[in-house]
Enzyme design. Sequence first.
Site, PDB file in Angstrom:
ATOM      1  N   ARG A   4      -9.159  10.702  -8.270  1.00 12.39           N
ATOM      2  CA  ARG A   4      -8.251  11.351  -7.318  1.00 12.39           C
ATOM      3  C   ARG A   4      -7.506  10.264  -6.553  1.00 12.39           C
ATOM      4  O   ARG A   4      -7.765  10.020  -5.387  1.00 12.39           O
ATOM      5  CB  ARG A   4      -9.030  12.255  -6.355  1.00 12.39           C
ATOM      6  CG  ARG A   4      -8.138  13.204  -5.552  1.00 12.39           C
ATOM      7  CD  ARG A   4      -8.809  13.587  -4.248  1.00 12.39           C
ATOM      8  NE  ARG A   4      -9.050  12.443  -3.392  1.00 12.39           N
ATOM      9  CZ  ARG A   4      -8.140  11.928  -2.549  1.00 12.39           C
ATOM     10  NH1 ARG A   4      -6.939  12.452  -2.468  1.00 12.39           N
ATOM     11  NH2 ARG A   4      -8.453  10.883  -1.799  1.00 12.39           N
ATOM     12  N   ASN A  13      -0.383  11.896   0.885  1.00 10.17           N
ATOM     13  CA  ASN A  13       0.207  10.692   0.300  1.00 10.17           C
ATOM     14  C   ASN A  13       0.388  10.861  -1.201  1.00 10.17           C
ATOM     15  O   ASN A  13      -0.354  11.606  -1.832  1.00 10.17           O
ATOM     16  CB  ASN A  13      -0.724   9.485   0.539  1.00 10.17           C
ATOM     17  CG  ASN A  13      -0.555   8.899   1.918  1.00 10.17           C
ATOM     18  OD1 ASN A  13       0.550   8.751   2.397  1.00 10.17           O
ATOM     19  ND2 ASN A  13      -1.676   8.567   2.554  1.00 10.17           N
ATOM     20  N   ASP A  66     -13.954   6.404   2.591  1.00 16.65           N
ATOM     21  CA  ASP A  66     -12.773   6.281   3.441  1.00 16.65           C
ATOM     22  C   ASP A  66     -11.921   7.545   3.433  1.00 16.65           C
ATOM     23  O   ASP A  66     -11.306   7.883   4.435  1.00 16.65           O
ATOM     24  CB  ASP A  66     -11.938   5.082   2.994  1.00 16.65           C
ATOM     25  CG  ASP A  66     -10.822   4.760   3.962  1.00 16.65           C
ATOM     26  OD1 ASP A  66     -11.100   4.662   5.170  1.00 16.65           O
ATOM     27  OD2 ASP A  66      -9.661   4.625   3.524  1.00 16.65           O
ATOM     28  N   ASP A  67     -11.877   8.255   2.312  1.00 16.82           N
ATOM     29  CA  ASP A  67     -11.070   9.475   2.249  1.00 16.82           C
ATOM     30  C   ASP A  67     -11.650  10.568   3.135  1.00 16.82           C
ATOM     31  O   ASP A  67     -10.907  11.414   3.636  1.00 16.82           O
ATOM     32  CB  ASP A  67     -10.998   9.971   0.798  1.00 16.82           C
ATOM     33  CG  ASP A  67     -10.462   8.913  -0.140  1.00 16.82           C
ATOM     34  OD1 ASP A  67      -9.328   8.489   0.056  1.00 16.82           O
ATOM     35  OD2 ASP A  67     -11.202   8.485  -1.048  1.00 16.82           O
ATOM     36  N   LYS A  69      -6.573  -1.989  -0.868  1.00 16.04           N
ATOM     37  CA  LYS A  69      -7.402  -1.802   0.323  1.00 16.04           C
ATOM     38  C   LYS A  69      -7.997  -3.125   0.797  1.00 16.04           C
ATOM     39  O   LYS A  69      -8.046  -3.411   2.003  1.00 16.04           O
ATOM     40  CB  LYS A  69      -8.534  -0.817   0.020  1.00 16.04           C
ATOM     41  CG  LYS A  69      -8.100   0.627  -0.076  1.00 16.04           C
ATOM     42  CD  LYS A  69      -8.011   1.287   1.292  1.00 16.04           C
ATOM     43  CE  LYS A  69      -7.670   2.764   1.159  1.00 16.04           C
ATOM     44  NZ  LYS A  69      -7.697   3.479   2.423  1.00 16.04           N
ATOM     45  N   GLU A  85     -13.901   5.128  -2.687  1.00 18.20           N
ATOM     46  CA  GLU A  85     -12.461   5.346  -2.525  1.00 18.20           C
ATOM     47  C   GLU A  85     -11.916   6.221  -3.659  1.00 18.20           C
ATOM     48  O   GLU A  85     -12.125   5.935  -4.840  1.00 18.20           O
ATOM     49  CB  GLU A  85     -11.730   4.000  -2.526  1.00 18.20           C
ATOM     50  CG  GLU A  85     -10.272   4.083  -2.139  1.00 18.20           C
ATOM     51  CD  GLU A  85     -10.066   4.358  -0.663  1.00 18.20           C
ATOM     52  OE1 GLU A  85      -9.061   5.010  -0.316  1.00 18.20           O
ATOM     53  OE2 GLU A  85     -10.905   3.921   0.149  1.00 18.20           O
ATOM     54  N   ASP A  86     -11.234   7.287  -3.285  1.00 15.29           N
ATOM     55  CA  ASP A  86     -10.495   8.133  -4.230  1.00 15.29           C
ATOM     56  C   ASP A  86     -11.368   8.724  -5.328  1.00 15.29           C
ATOM     57  O   ASP A  86     -10.977   8.767  -6.499  1.00 15.29           O
ATOM     58  CB  ASP A  86      -9.309   7.364  -4.814  1.00 15.29           C
ATOM     59  CG  ASP A  86      -8.189   7.202  -3.802  1.00 15.29           C
ATOM     60  OD1 ASP A  86      -8.323   7.739  -2.691  1.00 15.29           O
ATOM     61  OD2 ASP A  86      -7.188   6.537  -4.099  1.00 15.29           O
ATOM     62  N   TYR A  93       0.844  -1.187   0.000  1.00 18.47           N
ATOM     63  CA  TYR A  93       0.000   0.000   0.000  1.00 18.47           C
ATOM     64  C   TYR A  93       0.885   1.245   0.000  1.00 18.47           C
ATOM     65  O   TYR A  93       1.941   1.243  -0.610  1.00 18.47           O
ATOM     66  CB  TYR A  93      -1.010  -0.036   1.158  1.00 18.47           C
ATOM     67  CG  TYR A  93      -2.219   0.797   0.797  1.00 18.47           C
ATOM     68  CD1 TYR A  93      -3.050   0.394  -0.247  1.00 18.47           C
ATOM     69  CD2 TYR A  93      -2.494   2.000   1.419  1.00 18.47           C
ATOM     70  CE1 TYR A  93      -4.125   1.172  -0.647  1.00 18.47           C
ATOM     71  CE2 TYR A  93      -3.573   2.779   1.024  1.00 18.47           C
ATOM     72  CZ  TYR A  93      -4.383   2.360  -0.005  1.00 18.47           C
ATOM     73  OH  TYR A  93      -5.442   3.127  -0.403  1.00 18.47           O
TER      74      TYR A  93
END
Length: 597
Positions: free
Chosen positions: A202, A454, A314-315, A220, A291-292, A149
Amino acid sequence: MYKIIHEKDEMLIRFEKDLVDGETLSRFLSHINLQSMLKKSAATDASARVRARSRLAGLPTGIALLRDPSLNKGSAFTLEEREALGLTGLLPPRVLTMDEQVQRVLENLRKQSTDIERYVYLIALQDRNKSLFYRVLLDNIEELMPIVYTPTVGQACLQFGHIFRRPRGIYITAKDKGRVAELLGNWPFNDIRIIVVTDGERILGLGDLGADGMGIPVGKLALYSVCAGIHPSLSLPITLDMGTDNARLLNDPLYTGLQHPRIRGELYDEMIEEFVLAVQQVFPGALIQFEDFANRNAFRLLQQYRDQVCCFNDDIQGTASVTVAGIFSALRITGGLLKDQRFLFLGAGEAGLGTGELLVSALVEEGLTPEEARRCCWYVDSKGLIVKSRTDLTGQKLLYAHDHPPIADFIDAVETLRPQAIIGVSGQPKRFTPAILEAMARINERPIVFSLSNPTSKAECTAEEAYTWTEGRAIFASGSPFAPVTTHGRKLFPAQGNNVYIFPGVGMAVMACGAVRVTDEMFLVAARVVAGEVSEADLQYGRVYPPLPRIREVSLAVALAVAEVAYRNGLAAKPRPDDLEEHIRCLMFEPEYQSYI
């Protein structure tokens, strides 16, 4: 065409050799071999024979078994299994234990010269032997988490089309409109409990990577399995390929997605809606983790679906939870109260605003009104301090637009607002300059510095910079891992604010109790649990999160607390077991080989 000859207890079948292909003959002989083994066990009791037959009945044999990563044990197949399953001669003769296989994997892994090569090696292992992959990862999580990850997964996504080996997960495009449920039905497992889905717009702090962002859902879900014991067969990675606006990918002949600009507007929303409804149809009760997704979609999709289906982002929520957990831990060092702190965020996207909302919930629990709580959270975006006089603000930012003169630069905001904590979620490297860090050290005895962007290349500052420019007094956390730092006579172990402390436990809780919704209260409870798992010794060494080797214990504690919230609020569809903790423990899979004989 053929002739059968009976000779005592044997039967000979003669036919022309070109009448049957090798694969058919191999399957027939494997069946004969299996029946022979079962016949030899006739001296055992009937129940044992029944168990043996039931275990072997649905298994592939021979090469097909070795090519099934969920069942393959490689050189660890016993001699008895090799005979029964048509593997004799297909493997080197020596039988190895899983520990010996792990030793071989680590030896070869550590010979690789770069992290991306190590990533490719581990993914190849996952394609061959899932049990061994998860065993290696679980037993060496501190070493290998940065490989599978953050930060290496970011590099893997950047090169995804060039290192692609084997498809994993489901890809859905706008061309599939009207048949998304059919595509989901193509997945070989029908008991799916957790789905991680991205549209690739993203990816980490790297931007629009389109379909090449599939590395994120895959990574993930590997962490769900390692950290919380979610069996890999219960999870599904999905990429919604809505195109990409990344010019490099649009011109890359090895790009894995459709090469057209991003679809937006009504068609995009219709595809999301069809996807969400299709999940309810094909995998009812499955948790959807967004996610993203880009800011423009992340908040509104969460608001649209959070009260309709079991989902979270999650973000927004996971990052908020782990950040607030770090703040709770940091306050054990500084000794202050949460309501007396001022938090200054660099960046006002999903992570920053999500963290602000969770902090507001925590502050309200301490007795503040929502308006008073929001006054503790200040934001600087690309146009300066977010204040009421600005006319360019929309959405969540408006909630944190305070009465204050405009300030253009972050360092001026630090000097004026005198925050106890600065939290970097900007995706812009080196924004926490020596001058900013020195100012934080002048204002605070123990400044809180969270550099959370990140991957590592996007970090607002490194651990060494944070410690060096604050005379070793900073309480530091980062989004990507950093090595220990020796400064001012102390060796400090910088903490990684990794969402892995949160989302696997939340997912396990949803699965254990059948939660029908995921709430902000669950993420606040998770943050308190994670902070409570940090020992005094950890704090002495600069850690505001528990050591990664304890991640399964932490995930169990998070799952237990989150499930309690679900039961207390009437959100659990499953009856409460007599011993909830033991129930959750029993759901956690261990990456061990099963005996087939």
